[in-house]
Design a protein around this motif. Structure first.
Motif, PDB file in Angstrom:
ATOM      1  N   SER A 199      95.776  81.223  52.772  1.00  0.00           N
ATOM      2  CA  SER A 199      95.607  81.319  54.227  1.00  0.00           C
ATOM      3  C   SER A 199      96.908  81.713  54.916  1.00  0.00           C
ATOM      4  CB  SER A 199      95.087  79.996  54.791  1.00  0.00           C
ATOM      5  OG  SER A 199      95.995  78.940  54.514  1.00  0.00           O
ATOM      6  N   ASN A 233      88.280  87.712  52.254  1.00  0.00           N
ATOM      7  CA  ASN A 233      88.621  86.527  51.463  1.00  0.00           C
ATOM      8  C   ASN A 233      89.159  86.963  50.098  1.00  0.00           C
ATOM      9  OD1 ASN A 233      86.374  87.142  49.786  1.00  0.00           O
ATOM     10  ND2 ASN A 233      85.010  85.939  51.109  1.00  0.00           N
ATOM     11  N   GLN A 291      97.226  85.407  54.339  1.00  0.00           N
ATOM     12  CA  GLN A 291      96.284  86.121  55.205  1.00  0.00           C
ATOM     13  C   GLN A 291      96.800  86.162  56.641  1.00  0.00           C
ATOM     14  OE1 GLN A 291      92.331  84.353  55.842  1.00  0.00           O
ATOM     15  NE2 GLN A 291      91.471  86.361  55.305  1.00  0.00           N
TER      16      GLN A 291
END
Length: 325
Positions: A93, A65, A96
């Motif tokens: 996100s 994270n 990621q």
């Protein structure tokens, strides 16, 4: 001059073996690493530190994270989020997801090293390592910048002095380049150790404006190499940096940057692609004036025979470069 043809000719046999084995080159055309390379000059100092961390640790960072990534890279979460925005992602996100996609693609790439006759554990070490080294050679030839290659060739021939720096494990490259470049021309100086007396002699030299330093700097990125590079930069020498990616530590100092992408799949450093690059650079230097360099090489080998340094007599140089343009 066709750069890729030079390199392919230099390593033709091993590339032929790789093709014969059914290997295919799997390179993602637009990965998150490509985007970071394009945006590198726009990054702040902290963002560059973070980008360097991500390049070297994306396999693990892809599953962290924001707090974990920031802590590992020793930057703030806000620095991470600003980098995410700079790279064109709407939210973390999405960023990621891109990292995880890169990991999946790299894992798929490594699948090519599976034996055509069975699983990895059934593949002989020689076949396994040869396939990976061949893959990295192909990766280099597909991605190398021809302008940078040609500029490096010109500097190797035309500079009054050429300094070659490669410390630790990188000295395999510096010694190879020094060995043959010093046969082709004068005033080639190698620095292969941080306490090399040559470094202290440099303090009195005043010819750096007409000098080129070729710096080899691969992971583990030796600090002493970086310090020597900074010294040459401060004296206005031209710097040819050979490293593994555009986010490497010495990239900002380079006048000419040559990338040799490297993948560590065992505890031993892969070196074949770097050596092929050096071989190609030396060949390109020779091609700038073939008759002159043919005579120099022949004189060197004749002298070796006269001094009884070799067992084989009557060395004939296989100087076949007609097929390279």
């Amino acid at each position: 001059m066709c750069l890729r043809y030079i390199i392919i000719e230099v390593c033709k046999f091993c590339l032929h073996m790789g093709t014969a084995g059914g290997m295919t080159l799997m390179i993602e055309t637009r990965s998150i690493l490509d985007i970071m390379q394009e945006k590198y000059t726009e990054m702040t100092k902290k963002q560059r530190i973070l980008a360097n961390y991500l390049v070297n640790s994306y396999q693990s960072a892809a599953f962290m994270n924001t707090k974990e990534i920031a802590k590992k890279a020793n930057v703030s979460e806000s620095t991470l989020l600003r980098l995410v925005d700079l790279l064109g992602f709407n939210k973390f996100s999405d960023f990621q997801d891109a990292l995880q996609s890169l990991v999946r693609n790299k894992m798929s790439t490594l699948e090519m090293y599976k034996s055509q006759n069975g699983a990895d554990q059934k593949k002989k070490p020689l076949d396994y390592i040869a396939d990976m080294e061949i893959f990295m050679i192909k990766n280099m030839t597909m991605n190398i910048d021809e302008t940078s290659f040609n500029m490096a060739t010109e500097l190797l021939e035309a500079s009054q002095y050429v300094y070659i720096v490669g410390l630790g494990a990188d000295d395999i490259y510096s010694r190879y380049l020094f060995r043959f470049l010093s046969i082709l021309r004068r005033n080639v100086i190698m620095i292969a150790h941080p306490t090399d007396p040559t470094i202290y002699n440099l303090l009195e030299e005043e010819h750096f404006f007409s000098s080129t330093a070729v710096i080899f700097h691969f992971p583990r990125y030796y600090k002493a190499t970086s310090d020597i590079c900074s010294y040459f930069a401060s004296r206005k020498a031209r710097l040819v940096v050979v490293t593994d990616n555009i986010l490497a530590p010495l990239t900002p100092k380079a006048d000419v940057l040559i990338q040799v992408p490297t993948q560590y799949t065992t505890v031993i450093d892969p070196v074949a692609a770097g050596l092929v690059l050096i071989h190609a650079l030396l060949t390109a230097v020779i091609m700038r004036n073939p008759d002159v360099y043919r005579k120099r090489l022949q004189r060197f080998y004749d002298l070796s025979e006269d001094l009884n340094n070799v067992i084989k007599r009557k060395v004939v140089l296989p100087f076949n470069i007609e097929g390279i343009s």
